[in-house]
Design a protein around this motif. Structure first.
Motif, PDB file in Angstrom:
ATOM      1  N   ARG A 611      34.717 -22.319 -35.062  1.00  0.00           N
ATOM      2  CA  ARG A 611      35.101 -21.096 -35.781  1.00  0.00           C
ATOM      3  C   ARG A 611      34.046 -20.011 -35.584  1.00  0.00           C
ATOM      4  NH1 ARG A 611      38.940 -20.009 -39.332  1.00  0.00           N
ATOM      5  NH2 ARG A 611      38.627 -18.420 -40.935  1.00  0.00           N
ATOM      6  N   GLU A 612      32.816 -20.447 -35.644  1.00  0.00           N
ATOM      7  CA  GLU A 612      31.729 -19.492 -35.569  1.00  0.00           C
ATOM      8  C   GLU A 612      31.511 -18.976 -34.138  1.00  0.00           C
ATOM      9  OE1 GLU A 612      26.966 -19.940 -36.119  1.00  0.00           O
ATOM     10  OE2 GLU A 612      28.244 -21.190 -37.407  1.00  0.00           O
ATOM     11  N   ARG A 613      31.596 -19.868 -33.183  1.00  0.00           N
ATOM     12  CA  ARG A 613      31.169 -19.477 -31.838  1.00  0.00           C
ATOM     13  C   ARG A 613      32.313 -19.223 -30.861  1.00  0.00           C
ATOM     14  NH1 ARG A 613      25.798 -21.353 -30.031  1.00  0.00           N
ATOM     15  NH2 ARG A 613      24.598 -21.690 -31.910  1.00  0.00           N
ATOM     16  N   LEU A 614      33.456 -19.853 -31.094  1.00  0.00           N
ATOM     17  CA  LEU A 614      34.538 -19.739 -30.115  1.00  0.00           C
ATOM     18  C   LEU A 614      35.672 -18.838 -30.580  1.00  0.00           C
ATOM     19  CD1 LEU A 614      34.870 -23.503 -29.019  1.00  0.00           C
ATOM     20  CD2 LEU A 614      33.500 -21.704 -27.950  1.00  0.00           C
ATOM     21  N   ASN A 615      35.854 -18.736 -31.876  1.00  0.00           N
ATOM     22  CA  ASN A 615      37.069 -18.064 -32.339  1.00  0.00           C
ATOM     23  C   ASN A 615      37.007 -16.544 -32.200  1.00  0.00           C
ATOM     24  OD1 ASN A 615      39.687 -18.369 -33.321  1.00  0.00           O
ATOM     25  ND2 ASN A 615      39.060 -17.617 -35.323  1.00  0.00           N
ATOM     26  N   THR A 616      38.167 -15.959 -31.898  1.00  0.00           N
ATOM     27  CA  THR A 616      38.341 -14.501 -31.860  1.00  0.00           C
ATOM     28  C   THR A 616      39.716 -14.228 -32.468  1.00  0.00           C
ATOM     29  OG1 THR A 616      39.656 -14.173 -29.843  1.00  0.00           O
ATOM     30  CG2 THR A 616      37.291 -14.610 -29.525  1.00  0.00           C
ATOM     31  N   HIS A 618      42.127 -13.194 -31.016  1.00  0.00           N
ATOM     32  CA  HIS A 618      43.138 -13.496 -29.994  1.00  0.00           C
ATOM     33  C   HIS A 618      43.168 -14.971 -29.619  1.00  0.00           C
ATOM     34  CE1 HIS A 618      43.827  -9.224 -29.351  1.00  0.00           C
ATOM     35  NE2 HIS A 618      42.520  -9.040 -29.243  1.00  0.00           N
ATOM     36  N   GLY A 619      42.441 -15.794 -30.337  1.00  0.00           N
ATOM     37  CA  GLY A 619      42.408 -17.216 -30.003  1.00  0.00           C
ATOM     38  C   GLY A 619      40.984 -17.665 -29.719  1.00  0.00           C
ATOM     39  N   MET A 620      40.834 -18.963 -29.445  1.00  0.00           N
ATOM     40  CA  MET A 620      39.498 -19.510 -29.203  1.00  0.00           C
ATOM     41  C   MET A 620      39.176 -19.539 -27.720  1.00  0.00           C
ATOM     42  SD  MET A 620      38.647 -22.570 -31.742  1.00  0.00           S
ATOM     43  CE  MET A 620      38.882 -22.351 -33.513  1.00  0.00           C
ATOM     44  N   VAL A 621      37.990 -19.048 -27.384  1.00  0.00           N
ATOM     45  CA  VAL A 621      37.576 -19.084 -25.982  1.00  0.00           C
ATOM     46  C   VAL A 621      37.222 -20.510 -25.576  1.00  0.00           C
ATOM     47  CG1 VAL A 621      36.768 -16.700 -25.999  1.00  0.00           C
ATOM     48  CG2 VAL A 621      35.164 -18.544 -26.549  1.00  0.00           C
ATOM     49  N   LEU A 622      37.233 -20.754 -24.279  1.00  0.00           N
ATOM     50  CA  LEU A 622      37.034 -22.117 -23.785  1.00  0.00           C
ATOM     51  C   LEU A 622      35.587 -22.579 -23.969  1.00  0.00           C
ATOM     52  CD1 LEU A 622      38.771 -23.749 -20.815  1.00  0.00           C
ATOM     53  CD2 LEU A 622      36.322 -24.067 -21.074  1.00  0.00           C
ATOM     54  N   ASN A 647      36.226 -19.674 -17.565  1.00  0.00           N
ATOM     55  CA  ASN A 647      34.881 -19.210 -17.927  1.00  0.00           C
ATOM     56  C   ASN A 647      34.934 -18.281 -19.141  1.00  0.00           C
ATOM     57  OD1 ASN A 647      32.129 -18.734 -17.921  1.00  0.00           O
ATOM     58  ND2 ASN A 647      32.217 -17.201 -16.283  1.00  0.00           N
ATOM     59  N   GLY A 648      35.116 -18.870 -20.289  1.00  0.00           N
ATOM     60  CA  GLY A 648      35.110 -18.060 -21.509  1.00  0.00           C
ATOM     61  C   GLY A 648      36.403 -17.321 -21.772  1.00  0.00           C
ATOM     62  N   GLY A 649      37.460 -17.656 -21.011  1.00  0.00           N
ATOM     63  CA  GLY A 649      38.773 -17.121 -21.346  1.00  0.00           C
ATOM     64  C   GLY A 649      39.343 -17.890 -22.536  1.00  0.00           C
ATOM     65  N   ILE A 650      40.373 -17.308 -23.156  1.00  0.00           N
ATOM     66  CA  ILE A 650      41.097 -18.053 -24.187  1.00  0.00           C
ATOM     67  C   ILE A 650      42.157 -18.842 -23.431  1.00  0.00           C
ATOM     68  CG2 ILE A 650      42.620 -17.851 -26.192  1.00  0.00           C
ATOM     69  CD1 ILE A 650      40.997 -15.068 -26.586  1.00  0.00           C
ATOM     70  N   PHE A 651      41.843 -20.079 -23.136  1.00  0.00           N
ATOM     71  CA  PHE A 651      42.743 -20.927 -22.364  1.00  0.00           C
ATOM     72  C   PHE A 651      43.684 -21.566 -23.378  1.00  0.00           C
ATOM     73  CE2 PHE A 651      44.035 -23.511 -18.869  1.00  0.00           C
ATOM     74  CZ  PHE A 651      43.619 -22.810 -17.745  1.00  0.00           C
ATOM     75  N   CYS A 652      44.867 -20.995 -23.503  1.00  0.00           N
ATOM     76  CA  CYS A 652      45.703 -21.306 -24.675  1.00  0.00           C
ATOM     77  C   CYS A 652      46.052 -22.794 -24.781  1.00  0.00           C
ATOM     78  CB  CYS A 652      46.963 -20.463 -24.649  1.00  0.00           C
ATOM     79  SG  CYS A 652      46.605 -18.696 -24.743  1.00  0.00           S
ATOM     80  N   HIS A 653      46.061 -23.488 -23.649  1.00  0.00           N
ATOM     81  CA  HIS A 653      46.405 -24.905 -23.586  1.00  0.00           C
ATOM     82  C   HIS A 653      45.571 -25.765 -24.543  1.00  0.00           C
ATOM     83  CE1 HIS A 653      47.307 -28.329 -20.446  1.00  0.00           C
ATOM     84  NE2 HIS A 653      47.098 -28.866 -21.610  1.00  0.00           N
ATOM     85  N   ASN A 654      44.291 -25.409 -24.744  1.00  0.00           N
ATOM     86  CA  ASN A 654      43.465 -26.299 -25.568  1.00  0.00           C
ATOM     87  C   ASN A 654      43.253 -25.798 -27.000  1.00  0.00           C
ATOM     88  OD1 ASN A 654      41.539 -24.316 -25.021  1.00  0.00           O
ATOM     89  ND2 ASN A 654      40.907 -25.430 -23.192  1.00  0.00           N
ATOM     90  N   TYR A 697      54.434 -18.376 -24.233  1.00  0.00           N
ATOM     91  CA  TYR A 697      52.982 -18.500 -24.141  1.00  0.00           C
ATOM     92  C   TYR A 697      52.503 -18.171 -22.733  1.00  0.00           C
ATOM     93  CZ  TYR A 697      52.877 -20.891 -28.620  1.00  0.00           C
ATOM     94  OH  TYR A 697      52.982 -21.190 -29.945  1.00  0.00           O
ATOM     95  N   ALA A 698      51.296 -17.650 -22.686  1.00  0.00           N
ATOM     96  CA  ALA A 698      50.616 -17.454 -21.410  1.00  0.00           C
ATOM     97  C   ALA A 698      49.520 -18.503 -21.302  1.00  0.00           C
ATOM     98  CB  ALA A 698      50.018 -16.065 -21.342  1.00  0.00           C
ATOM     99  N   GLN A 699      49.125 -18.808 -20.074  1.00  0.00           N
ATOM    100  CA  GLN A 699      48.048 -19.780 -19.887  1.00  0.00           C
ATOM    101  C   GLN A 699      46.744 -19.243 -20.461  1.00  0.00           C
ATOM    102  OE1 GLN A 699      45.715 -19.857 -16.311  1.00  0.00           O
ATOM    103  NE2 GLN A 699      46.263 -21.992 -15.905  1.00  0.00           N
ATOM    104  N   MET A 700      46.508 -17.941 -20.279  1.00  0.00           N
ATOM    105  CA  MET A 700      45.189 -17.410 -20.606  1.00  0.00           C
ATOM    106  C   MET A 700      45.271 -16.030 -21.221  1.00  0.00           C
ATOM    107  SD  MET A 700      42.063 -15.683 -18.960  1.00  0.00           S
ATOM    108  CE  MET A 700      43.111 -14.777 -17.934  1.00  0.00           C
ATOM    109  N   ILE A 701      44.422 -15.815 -22.197  1.00  0.00           N
ATOM    110  CA  ILE A 701      44.222 -14.480 -22.770  1.00  0.00           C
ATOM    111  C   ILE A 701      42.740 -14.168 -22.542  1.00  0.00           C
ATOM    112  CG2 ILE A 701      44.196 -13.138 -24.909  1.00  0.00           C
ATOM    113  CD1 ILE A 701      46.437 -15.037 -25.953  1.00  0.00           C
ATOM    114  N   ALA A 702      42.435 -12.988 -22.053  1.00  0.00           N
ATOM    115  CA  ALA A 702      41.038 -12.677 -21.723  1.00  0.00           C
ATOM    116  C   ALA A 702      40.157 -12.821 -22.966  1.00  0.00           C
ATOM    117  CB  ALA A 702      40.937 -11.272 -21.143  1.00  0.00           C
ATOM    118  N   GLY A 703      39.030 -13.459 -22.768  1.00  0.00           N
ATOM    119  CA  GLY A 703      38.133 -13.786 -23.880  1.00  0.00           C
ATOM    120  C   GLY A 703      37.224 -12.639 -24.283  1.00  0.00           C
ATOM    121  N   LYS A 704      36.336 -12.946 -25.216  1.00  0.00           N
ATOM    122  CA  LYS A 704      35.533 -11.869 -25.802  1.00  0.00           C
ATOM    123  C   LYS A 704      34.487 -11.307 -24.857  1.00  0.00           C
ATOM    124  CE  LYS A 704      32.931 -15.393 -28.389  1.00  0.00           C
ATOM    125  NZ  LYS A 704      32.456 -15.822 -29.707  1.00  0.00           N
TER     126      LYS A 704
END
Ligand code: GLC
Ligand code: GLC
Length: 807
Positions: A611-616, A618-622, A647-654, A697-704
């Motif tokens: 929650r602290e480090r991955l969440n945004t 738009h979803g959680m980054v990888l 590499n730090g994308g929001i890989f929606c699969h996980n 769903y998309a595979q990936m949403i660009a991360g923070k």
């Protein structure tokens, strides 16, 4: 900002402008004949295999993007336009594309004329239907010229885009009674051809692209529609196409309807010819006869809708949240069907030329599909298991047409074997078909090596044990779920594939993620062994799982979260000791799903760290922080610019793995919040940021770390579809099949206060009414009696069971 809206009643997404931020597409077909169609008419068609049996041509990377498709052109008194807006881009008085379940209807209106095209692939028929309706909305009579257009691909999509020295000489067609036949290579080894025909008299036709467009013209400048007359051209080499010219006289208020059929047909080798050089058209004539009358077309369309009514009937929810209902009841299940059919082959991001069926991908796709058509899931399981090797490892991919393992990509992805257990377990829970475990299944497609499916599962289970590293954790091999974590690769050659390069020998790279998978999936193997009366094997397996969990506690815990891996040299990956990539999402989800750290607070700690480090929003980054430079000992993961892909994308699969983990520890509010972050219907209002379809769903949403944070890529073909359906249907709404009964254990935010799930499974129907106040812990009554626990025993086929639940 929105570019359309949902029509839940019709199970459609309605796009009201051609100017979406990217082509928003749909799929036609769910058995053997498939089409991709964008909201402006772009896309292509194929039979079974998008590479080997491509019917129509499509240019990826085209300018403008998405030009080329099935186009209907209208010449209304010199004004040339198309209801799909493309290719002419003439302003329309009204534009609407409705993407529905296996069909798309595009409607345009201009100058008092309405033109509507319904695209669909009928059930059990290898053809695509284009039903065109012209309506004169003006108060004067109209004389309209209508032109159809498709461009043929010379079957092998890759060769079609590369081998011009041959291909520009081999195109051949025949035209008979207005039906256009594409027969390139039929003279030699092919025994299949395509036909494009219409159920009305034509005024002319074209089969040569240059004749139709005029040499040097783009689609929008097509000469024939502008001249309002066809050339009756017969292609000889170059670029075969099919275009019909129809003339329609329309009184004020009058409508005219036409059915165009694009069909794929095969003949037996000894029955290929009608006369020398003339193809045997008997199967095509039979196909066209099924659509010679528009009422027959309507009946086929009705049949398609019934087919989807049935499919979607096995899981429905009714709650106060429209977005939740439409994702669960319609779009998420629909996407599961598409991913099951396409694997990762054909989308607007996958060319249909590259990938076959993934062992890991298809095993996961099963999870969201198995309740729709269990018999097909069974067949898929056997196909997948047949590509396994005797040591439990597997071909990473196989080709759908041949069902053979793909040598080019080979083996060595050490997570692959475990996914098979997960897929088989899901199938058995859904159907009760334990007999599948006795099915004789070859290894490496060699029938002489066939063993019962249960033996395949045993070798899957043993594989990570036999391939364990110095910490007792599974060796990663080429990569695990994360194809881009290549710890043995050490590639320094530009362009070299990280997935196929010769790996460096002698490393000790281990995966905490595979260990988590083993803990989460292993218990299904135990359960199956026990049911078969093999208690000794069940005990051995239980012991192995306990040891693996202990190895994770001893060597896979970093203090605040689970480590990701150990690299080739035995250094930590995903630790606070690393400069970048300190925490990774995958092991947090799966270790907790496997029950690791749930009793001693580690699980909560790990989830708080996520929650602290991955969440945004738009979803959680990888992982975080993303890698800012190439790390040769990590491989492809560090090749992507920060914030994209692995590499730090929001890989929606996980993300769903973390959501399920939150339900494991009972934090309903977090689970619900994370679900909404990545679920497309909740992102519809930010379509200008998200950019891709708000219904899948998309595979990936660009991360923070990316400048375009929140922007999605790779829609449709992603394991996200399956995993999010599993998450929402089985864990949030909490209704999941077990071996002996339907488990009902919701864990969803209090915002979803009261809801009813209807679930059909093993022939009975369960009507589950839930009063929810958030959190976890359900009290159940079944047909009025209080139940001890959360497992509703399976009822006899035909019965209706009423379950009421208080959370
Ligand atoms: C893609 C692949 C899948 C892999 C994932 C992460 O979605 O299809 O197999 O697990 O990327 O690398
Ligand atoms: C994988 C996945 C993807 C990854 C790519 C690497 O299978 O599609 O997520 O980036 O291949 O080539």
């Amino acid at each position: 900002m929105q570019f359309g809206h949902f029509d839940d009643e019709a199970r459609e997404y309605v796009i009201t402008t051609p100017h979406t931020p990217y082509p928003w597409i749909n799929y036609l077909g769910s058995q053997e004949f498939f089409g991709l169609v964008s909201h402006t008419g772009g896309g292509y068609s194929f039979y079974r295999d998008a590479k080997m049996r491509r019917l129509t041509r499509y240019r990826y990377n085209n300018i403008p993007v998405d030009d080329g498709g099935r186009y209907f052109s209208i010449n209304d008194g010199g004004d040339v336009w198309s209801p799909s807006y493309r290719p002419y881009k003439k302003d329309l008085d009204r534009f609407e594309t409705r993407h529905g379940m296996g069909y798309t209807r595009i409607t345009g209106e201009r100058g008092g004329l309405e033109a509507s095209v319904l695209f669909f692939v009928p059930v059990d028929i290898n053809a695509e239907i284009h039903q065109v309706t012209l309506t004169n909305l003006s108060d004067a009579p109209k004389a309209v010229d209508l032109f159809s257009f498709v461009e043929f691909c010379l079957w092998n999509a890759e060769d079609d885009q590369t081998n011009y020295q041959r291909n520009l000489s081999i195109g051949e067609v025949e035209v008979e009674d207005g039906a256009i036949y594409h027969k390139t290579e039929y003279r030699e080894r092919r025994n299949h051809y395509a036909v494009y025909a219409v159920n009305a008299p034509i005024a002319g036709f074209d089969t040569d692209r240059d004749a139709y467009l005029g040499y040097g013209n783009g689609f929008h400048e097509a000469a024939v529609p502008h001249a309002a007359t066809s050339q009756d051209s017969v292609a000889s080499g170059w670029y075969p196409i099919a275009s019909h010219h129809l003339e329609a006289e329309l009184a004020p208020g009058e409508s005219r309807q036409y059915t165009f059929v694009l069909g794929y047909l095969e003949n037996a080798d000894d029955d290929k010819w009608e006369s020398p050089g003339v193809i045997n058209k008997a199967p095509a004539r039979a196909l066209l006869a099924r659509f010679d009358d528009n009422a027959k077309t309507d009946a086929e369309f009705a049949r398609l809708n019934e087919y989807w009514d049935n499919l979607l009937g096995s899981y429905t929810v009714s709650s106060t949240d429209d977005k939740l209902d439409r994702m669960v009841n319609i779009w998420n299940q629909y996407q599961c069907m598409v991913t099951y059919n396409m694997s990762r082959s054909a989308s607007y991001f996958e060319t249909g030329m590259g990938r076959g069926m993934g062992f890991r991908d298809s095993s996961q796709d099963l999870l969201g599909f198995v309740h729709l058509v269990p018999e097909r899931a069974r067949e898929r399981i056997i196909d997948i298991a047949s590509t396994q090797f005797e040591d439990g490892s597997a071909y990473h991919q196989y080709q759908p047409l041949t069902k053979r393992g793909n040598h080019a990509l080979g083996s060595g992805f050490n997570d692959d074997p475990l996914w098979l257990i997960l897929g088989v377990a899901a199938y058995i829970k859904e159907t009760g078909d334990f007999a599948i475990l006795d099915e004789m299944v070859p290894f490496d497609n060699d029938e002489s090596l066939a063993q019962p499916l249960m033996e395949h599962l045993k070798r899957s289970f043993n594989h990570p044990l036999e391939k364990a590293g110095p910490h007792g954790l599974p060796l990663i091999g080429r990569a695990d779920w994360n194809d881009c974590l290549n710890l043995n690769c050490f590639s320094s050659t530009p362009g070299e594939s990280f997935q196929t390069t010769e790996n460096q020998a002698g490393g000790v790279a281990e995966s905490v993620f595979i260990a988590g998978m083993f803990a989460a999936i292993g218990p299904d193997y135990v359960a199956l062994a026990r049911r078969r009366g093999d208690d000794a094997e069940a005990e051995r397996a239980e012991k192995a799982i306990a040891d693996m969990k202990q190895a994770v506690i001893d060597h896979g815990w970093d203090g605040e979260w689970f480590l990701r891996a150990y690299d080739f040299y035995g250094n930590k990956v995903g630790s606070h000791e690393n400069a970048e990539g300190q925490i990774w999402i995958e092991p947090q989800g799966f270790c907790i799903m496997g029950g690791i750290g749930v009793d001693d607070g580690k699980a909560i700690k790990a989830l708080d760290s996520c929650r602290e480090r991955l969440n945004t929003p738009h979803g959680m980054v990888l992982q975080n922080p993303a890698y800012t430079s190439y790390q040769i000992e990590l491989g492809e993961v560090s090749t992507y610019p920060p914030g994209y892909k692995e590499n730090g994308g929001i890989f929606c699969h996980n993300n769903p793995w973390v959501i399920i983990a939150e339900t494991v520890v009972g934090r309903a509010e977090h689970a619900w919040e994370y679900y909404k972050q990545i679920t497309p219907a909740y992102r519809e209002e930010i379509s200008e940021v998200h950019r891709l379809e708000p219904y899948v769903y998309a595979q990936m949403i660009a991360g923070k770390d990316a400048s375009r944070h929140g922007e999605a890529k790779n829609s449709w073909l992603t394991g996200t579809a399956s995993w999010n359906f599993v998450t929402v249907s089985q864990y949030l709404l909490g209704v999941r099949p077990g071996y002996d009964g339907l488990i009902v254990d919701p864990c969803i935010g209090a915002e979803v206060a009261d809801f009813t799930v209807r679930r059909q499974v093993r022939g009975a129907e369960y009507v589950i009414t839930v009063t929810n106040s958030g959190g976890k812990g359900a009290t159940l009554t079944v047909d009025g009696d209080v139940l001890d626990g959360t497992v509703v025993p399976y009822a006899a086929p035909g019965s209706v069971v009423h379950v009421s639940v208080t959370v």
